[in-house]
Design an enzyme around this catalytic site. Structure first.
Site, mmCIF file in Angstrom:
data_model
loop_
_atom_site.group_PDB
_atom_site.id
_atom_site.type_symbol
_atom_site.label_atom_id
_atom_site.label_comp_id
_atom_site.label_asym_id
_atom_site.label_seq_id
_atom_site.Cartn_x
_atom_site.Cartn_y
_atom_site.Cartn_z
ATOM 1 N N THR A 94 0.800 -1.220 0.000
ATOM 2 C CA THR A 94 0.000 0.000 0.000
ATOM 3 C C THR A 94 0.835 1.273 0.000
ATOM 4 O O THR A 94 0.475 2.263 -0.651
ATOM 5 C CB THR A 94 -0.901 -0.008 1.262
ATOM 6 O OG1 THR A 94 -1.734 -1.156 1.176
ATOM 7 C CG2 THR A 94 -1.748 1.223 1.372
ATOM 8 N N THR A 125 2.060 -4.657 4.435
ATOM 9 C CA THR A 125 2.036 -4.983 5.869
ATOM 10 C C THR A 125 1.597 -6.421 6.144
ATOM 11 O O THR A 125 1.933 -6.979 7.179
ATOM 12 C CB THR A 125 1.088 -4.031 6.632
ATOM 13 O OG1 THR A 125 -0.200 -4.100 6.023
ATOM 14 C CG2 THR A 125 1.608 -2.620 6.626
HETATM 15 N N1 ASP Z 1 -2.369 -6.037 0.985
HETATM 16 C C1 ASP Z 1 -1.317 -5.077 1.227
HETATM 17 C C2 ASP Z 1 0.003 -5.843 1.293
HETATM 18 O O1 ASP Z 1 0.304 -6.427 2.277
HETATM 19 C C3 ASP Z 1 -1.573 -4.336 2.489
HETATM 20 C C4 ASP Z 1 -0.490 -3.355 2.860
HETATM 21 O O2 ASP Z 1 0.374 -3.001 2.105
HETATM 22 O O3 ASP Z 1 -0.547 -2.881 3.978
HETATM 23 O O4 ASP Z 1 0.719 -5.844 0.319
#
Ligand code: ASP
Length: 342
Positions: A15, A91
């Site tokens: 993200t 994340t």
């Molecule tokens: N779905 C995303 C990922 O883990 C969520 C994020 O970046 O926080 O790539």
């Protein structure tokens, strides 16, 4: 003239690196080579900031050992050219990746700081800018010419956590990560306060090496009341399964049923390794404290003490992927390698 601090940003995806495409209105990844255009504040550091971007960038649900090898090799190849590394990562699986890197990079003497964001950097209320700016500041922090945090860490919201101690515990709030069994290595408020007595500093100087052998023949079995013999048996008899992370209750307790212990014993007798990890986010496995864990110990199950499942999975994949004998792997699993257990 004094050499300016150099930091390499490795953008894998997630993200944090998204902005709204002015034409289509959809979220698209930004080109981190021009990161200062997106976050002009970065110029005020006066650092030499360079960036490499994965092609294609990936959502962290698609992370695999190949991704970890790519990140580790990038750090290895650029190790002498930079003072620190910031890894931008989704994340969702960041705790797995930070754990894996902590076991892969032996002899690490420079900061490797993972960060990401809950809201894209191109969104007004983003948490990504603060996370990125502070992660860079931490990656650059030195005292007497030596890095303050020569470890693989996650920086998120206002806390610096040892990577292999973290879990993602919120999909909603900006403080997405916690480290239930180890206090933060640093906290960022008006100043960044480092908890120097918790940070691991190298005691012997060794050249950086990368362990890149993985055995993905591991599984996690989370116990629940009423778990059926058929499920346990078919999992433990899966061809190619070499290691099991058994997520037990409380201090490492499991059913005392004959069939259950019998399946565990057979798996171990066939050469498998079982590591006991508690389902509780905080606290320790203490096998033998209750009768309900004594049977596991007798069966040859190892205690994971206060390791997270994320660290246990990656540690087991790496140790099983090495050419070490089983007894040595068991010893290494029972001991802390990179500060992952108390
Ligand atoms: N779905 C995303 C990922 O883990 C969520 C994020 O970046 O926080 O790539």
């Amino acid at each position: 003239m004094e050499k300016s601090v150099s930091i390499l940003i490795i953008y894998t995806g997630g993200t944090i690196g998204m902005v709204n495409d002015p034409v289509t209105g959809t979220l698209v990844p930004i080109d981190f080579r021009h990161i200062s255009d997106q976050v002009p504040e970065l110029q005020r550091f006066g650092f030499n900031l360079e960036a490499v971007t994965f092609d294609p960038v990936i959502d962290s649900s698609d992370v695999s050992p190949d991704t970890w090898i790519r990140i580790a090799n990038t750090i290895f190849e650029e190790y002498d050219h930079f003072d620190g590394f910031v890894v931008l990562h989704g994340t969702d699986t960041m705790s797995y990746s930070a754990s894996a890197l902590s076991f892969m990079l032996t002899g690490l003497e420079k900061p490797v700081i993972f960060t990401g964001a809950q809201l894209p950097i191109g969104v007004l209320r983003t948490d990504g800018k603060e996370n990125l700016i502070t992660a860079i500041e931490i990656a650059a922090a030195c005292e007497n010419g030596l890095p303050l945090v020569p470890e693989v860490c996650i920086y998120f919201e206002n806390k610096l956590l040892r990577g292999n101690r973290t879990i993602k515990f919120s999909s909603e709030h900006f403080n997405a990560f916690t480290s239930p069994n180890l206090p933060p290595l640093a906290e960022a408020g008006l100043q960044i306060r480092y908890n120097r007595n918790l940070i691991r500093y190298p005691t012997v100087r060794r050249p950086l090496t990368v362990s890149a052998g993985f055995d993905t023949g591991v599984a996690v079995l989370r116990l629940f009341p009423g778990i059926g013999q058929g499920v346990v048996r078919s999992l433990l008899r899966t061809k190619g399964l070499h290691g099991l992370i058994l997520e037990t209750y409380g201090t490492g307790n499991a059913p005392t049923l004959d069939w259950f212990l019998g399946e565990i014993r057979s798996f171990i007798a066939e050469g498998g390794i079982v590591l006991n990890v508690t389902q509780c986010p905080a606290g320790n496995v203490e096998m033998g404290l209750y009768e309900t864990s004594a049977g596991l110990r007798t069966a040859g199950v190892l205690s994971g003490r206060d390791i997270t499942t994320e660290a246990a999975v990656t540690k087991m994949m790496i140790l099983l992927g090495s050419s070490l004998p089983k007894a040595r792997i068991e010893t290494l699993l029972s001991n802390s390698l990179s500060g992952e257990m108390s």
